[in-house]
Write a protein that holds these residues in place. Structure first.
Motif, short mmCIF file in Angstrom:
data_model
loop_
_atom_site.label_atom_id
_atom_site.label_comp_id
_atom_site.label_asym_id
_atom_site.label_seq_id
_atom_site.Cartn_x
_atom_site.Cartn_y
_atom_site.Cartn_z
N ALA A 14 -17.52 19.42 5.89
CA ALA A 14 -16.90 20.54 5.22
C ALA A 14 -15.64 20.46 4.76
O ALA A 14 -15.04 21.02 3.69
CB ALA A 14 -17.19 22.05 5.82
N ALA A 15 -14.80 19.75 5.75
CA ALA A 15 -13.35 19.68 5.39
C ALA A 15 -12.79 18.46 6.12
O ALA A 15 -13.60 18.07 6.88
CB ALA A 15 -12.68 20.97 6.00
N GLY A 16 -11.70 17.96 5.81
CA GLY A 16 -11.17 17.03 6.56
C GLY A 16 -9.61 17.22 6.66
O GLY A 16 -8.86 17.93 5.82
N THR A 17 -8.86 16.69 7.50
CA THR A 17 -7.30 16.79 7.67
C THR A 17 -6.81 15.49 7.31
O THR A 17 -7.08 14.17 7.76
CB THR A 17 -7.18 16.93 9.03
N LEU A 18 -6.05 15.54 6.34
CA LEU A 18 -5.23 14.29 5.78
C LEU A 18 -4.16 13.93 6.87
O LEU A 18 -3.19 14.80 7.08
CB LEU A 18 -4.39 14.92 4.36
N VAL A 19 -4.46 12.92 7.48
CA VAL A 19 -3.25 12.50 8.58
C VAL A 19 -2.28 11.66 8.25
O VAL A 19 -1.41 11.75 8.51
CB VAL A 19 -4.36 11.58 9.80
N GLU A 20 -2.68 10.88 7.26
CA GLU A 20 -1.59 9.72 6.87
C GLU A 20 -1.61 9.44 5.37
O GLU A 20 -2.96 8.95 4.85
CB GLU A 20 -1.38 8.72 7.91
N TRP A 21 -0.65 9.35 4.70
CA TRP A 21 -0.69 8.53 3.38
C TRP A 21 -0.33 7.35 3.43
O TRP A 21 0.87 6.98 4.11
CB TRP A 21 0.22 9.52 2.29
N LEU A 22 -1.00 6.23 3.22
CA LEU A 22 -0.86 4.89 3.19
C LEU A 22 -0.15 4.41 1.84
O LEU A 22 0.47 3.16 1.73
CB LEU A 22 -1.79 4.04 3.63
N LYS A 23 -0.39 5.19 0.75
CA LYS A 23 0.34 4.89 -0.37
C LYS A 23 1.05 6.06 -0.90
O LYS A 23 0.79 7.11 -0.47
CB LYS A 23 -0.90 4.45 -1.57
N HIS A 24 2.11 5.75 -1.49
CA HIS A 24 3.04 6.85 -2.04
C HIS A 24 3.09 7.00 -3.63
O HIS A 24 2.95 5.87 -4.29
CB HIS A 24 4.18 6.35 -1.40
N PRO A 25 3.95 7.98 -4.06
CA PRO A 25 3.91 8.05 -5.46
C PRO A 25 4.60 6.81 -6.21
O PRO A 25 5.53 6.25 -5.36
CB PRO A 25 4.96 9.42 -5.71
N GLY A 26 4.07 6.36 -7.13
CA GLY A 26 4.75 5.14 -7.78
C GLY A 26 4.09 3.72 -7.33
O GLY A 26 4.07 3.03 -7.97
N ASP A 27 3.48 3.99 -6.17
CA ASP A 27 2.57 2.60 -5.80
C ASP A 27 1.41 2.41 -6.60
O ASP A 27 0.73 3.32 -7.07
CB ASP A 27 2.17 2.87 -4.47
N GLU A 28 1.41 1.04 -6.94
CA GLU A 28 0.22 0.67 -7.71
C GLU A 28 -0.90 0.48 -6.73
O GLU A 28 -0.68 -0.03 -5.52
CB GLU A 28 0.72 -0.66 -8.22
N VAL A 29 -1.95 0.97 -7.44
CA VAL A 29 -3.18 0.84 -6.29
C VAL A 29 -4.43 0.29 -7.25
O VAL A 29 -4.49 0.27 -8.64
CB VAL A 29 -3.83 2.02 -6.08
#
Lengths: 87, 388
Positions: free
Chosen positions: B9-24
């Motif tokens: 039903a839900a999840g916790t965002l623990v860590e961002w490995l990419k950041h604004p501006g990063d190419e993916v």
């Protein structure tokens, strides 16, 4: 490398494969699969790790010798010092 | 927030490995999410650039909540509306608002004015770094005057040990309970069982492994998965999803393989495109998957993708298992432990290694006659292992 070193090496490699188990305190004759709940994939990974680390082949048919710490250390010592090294 | 299982039903965002501006690129791991099944790596399904991170680290959000905006490769603004995907890993960006995400060259600056951090005491350098790395400042412990957050605090926070603590047994137990309760509540299971002489498969395995160094050898599980993958294309009614209304077969075959977690629990992540993998590659993937599952590191798509599941009891199991389907799948195939037993060969009784393969299947999607043919086909393939 003597038998004690080899036993310690097996314990260390089990720790890499299954960090949550405690192999060091096991008796020499205890079956790793039963005592630590290791499955065939774990034993497979143990054979791969020991063979790469020692630079020897461990024939598939001999994998059964590595299911106890005592038996494993004796087996590896023989593979390292024995005359008929195939690996 | 992607759905990483039927009952999430839900999840916790623990860590961002990419950041604004990063190419993916499609398939990149962009974030780590904590769910009932442990920490899961979330993949992105589009090429482009990260626009803004919409959910701060440490925040629990319902499934379906957009986590970030993606600026498409071929257009700058407004952000592209993603085509509906079966599993929206990064949900489509919100409708164009007065402040549309900026082009990639400037998107990097976007989060530093995030209102959630405005009331905190933090130095400009700390705010800049937090914006740069997509960190929620309210989670950072300040060590400056009056508890103010300084740049070094953000740097320390950002380099803290990663939150991949592996599997929480209590959460995993709840996830299994929810999925299995739903399965037994909703799916009219039927079960079939078939025993066969496994000596050909064992001989093949011994010969194959005798000629190879340890790392290149195979386990029986690889043969079982390969045989199943080769049999399934002729039995599409066992490979796909039932949503309660009707069954949708899946063109791709992604076999989920049940992997036991020492001390309790299991996960059955997918070996993607199983049928296209030859035995050595299949074995390699199986090793990698087992290792990662037991460390609690699997990818979102690996959990949501399986189109059918295999459960193999291995060497220390029992003769046969009656497996329970993992919804919304419609079939699960079980392999018991090989045992030596009397077997009739050419009118004589001989000791033979015998294996029993079982099927738990959804009677809404398929029938026993076809299920029997499927098990027969798998057994046949395992008796001609050189064809695998």
């Amino acid at each position: 490398m003597n038998r004690t070193d080899l036993r310690a090496m097996i314990v260390e490699e089990i720790g890499n494969i299954a960090p949550e188990v405690e192999a060091a305190t096991l008796g020499d004759g205890e079956d790793l699969r039963k005592a630590l709940d290791l499955d065939s994939m774990d034993i497979f990974n143990l054979v791969v790790a020991l063979s790469l680390r020692l630079g020897i082949d461990i024939p598939d048919a001999d994998a059964g010798q590595l299911v106890t710490l005592g038996g494993g250390a004796v087996y590896l010592e023989r593979r390292l010092t024995g005359p008929a090294l195939s690996g | 927030m992607p759905s990483l299982g039927a009952d999430m039903a839900a999840g916790t965002l623990v860590e961002w490995l990419k950041h604004p501006g990063d190419e993916v690129r499609r398939g990149d791991i962009v974030a780590v999410v904590e769910t009932d099944k442990g920490a899961i790596e979330v993949e992105i399904f589009e090429d482009g650039w990260i626009g803004a991170l919409l959910v701060a680290e440490g925040t629990e959000v319902p499934v379906g909540t957009p986590l970030a905006t993606i600026v498409g490769r071929d257009r700058i603004e407004p952000p592209p509306a993603s085509p509906p995907a079966p599993v929206p890993v990064l949900a489509p960006p919100p409708p164009p608002a007065p402040s549309a995400p900026r082009p990639p060259s400037t998107a990097r600056e976007a989060p530093k004015e995030a209102p959630t951090t405005a009331a905190l005491r933090a130095s400009p350098a700390a705010r800049w770094l937090a914006g740069e790395r997509g960190i929620d400042l309210s989670l950072v412990q300040g060590t400056g005057p009056g508890g103010a957050i300084q740049r070094a605090d953000v740097a320390t926070f950002s380099s803290r040990p990663k939150h991949r603590e592996g599997i929480d047994p209590a959460q995993m137990r709840r996830a299994i309970a929810a999925a299995m309760a739903r399965s037994k509540r909703e799916i009219p299971h039927y079960y079939l069982s078939h025993s066969f002489d496994a000596s050909a498969a064992l001989t093949f395995l011994a010969d194959y492994n005798a000629a190879r160094l340890p790392a290149d050898r195979l386990l029986m599980a690889a043969l079982l998965i390969r045989a199943t993958a080769l049999a399934l294309p002729d039995f599409p009614e066992f490979n796909g999803f039932h949503d309660g209304e009707g069954f949708t077969p899946s063109e791709a075959i992604h076999i989920g393989f049940a992997i036991a977690i020492r001390g309790g629990g299991l996960a059955a992540p997918a070996i993607r495109e199983t049928g296209q993998l030859a035995l050595p590659e299949l074995m390699h993937r199986l090793r990698d998957l087992t290792l990662r599952v037991r460390r609690g590191e699997f990818r979102s798509s690996e959990l949501s993708d399986p189109t059918v599941t295999i459960s193999s009891l291995g060497e220390r199991g029992v003769d046969l298992l009656l497996p329970v389907i993992y919804p919304p799948q419609v079939a699960i195939i079980g392999f018991g432990t090989i045992r030596q037993q009397p077997w009739v060969v050419d009118d004589r009784i001989e000791p033979r290694p015998v294996m029993t393969v079982t099927l738990g299947a959804d009677h809404r999607a398929n029938d026993g006659h076809r299920g029997a043919l499927l098990l027969g086909r798998i057994a046949e393939l395992l008796q001609e292992p050189h064809k695998l």
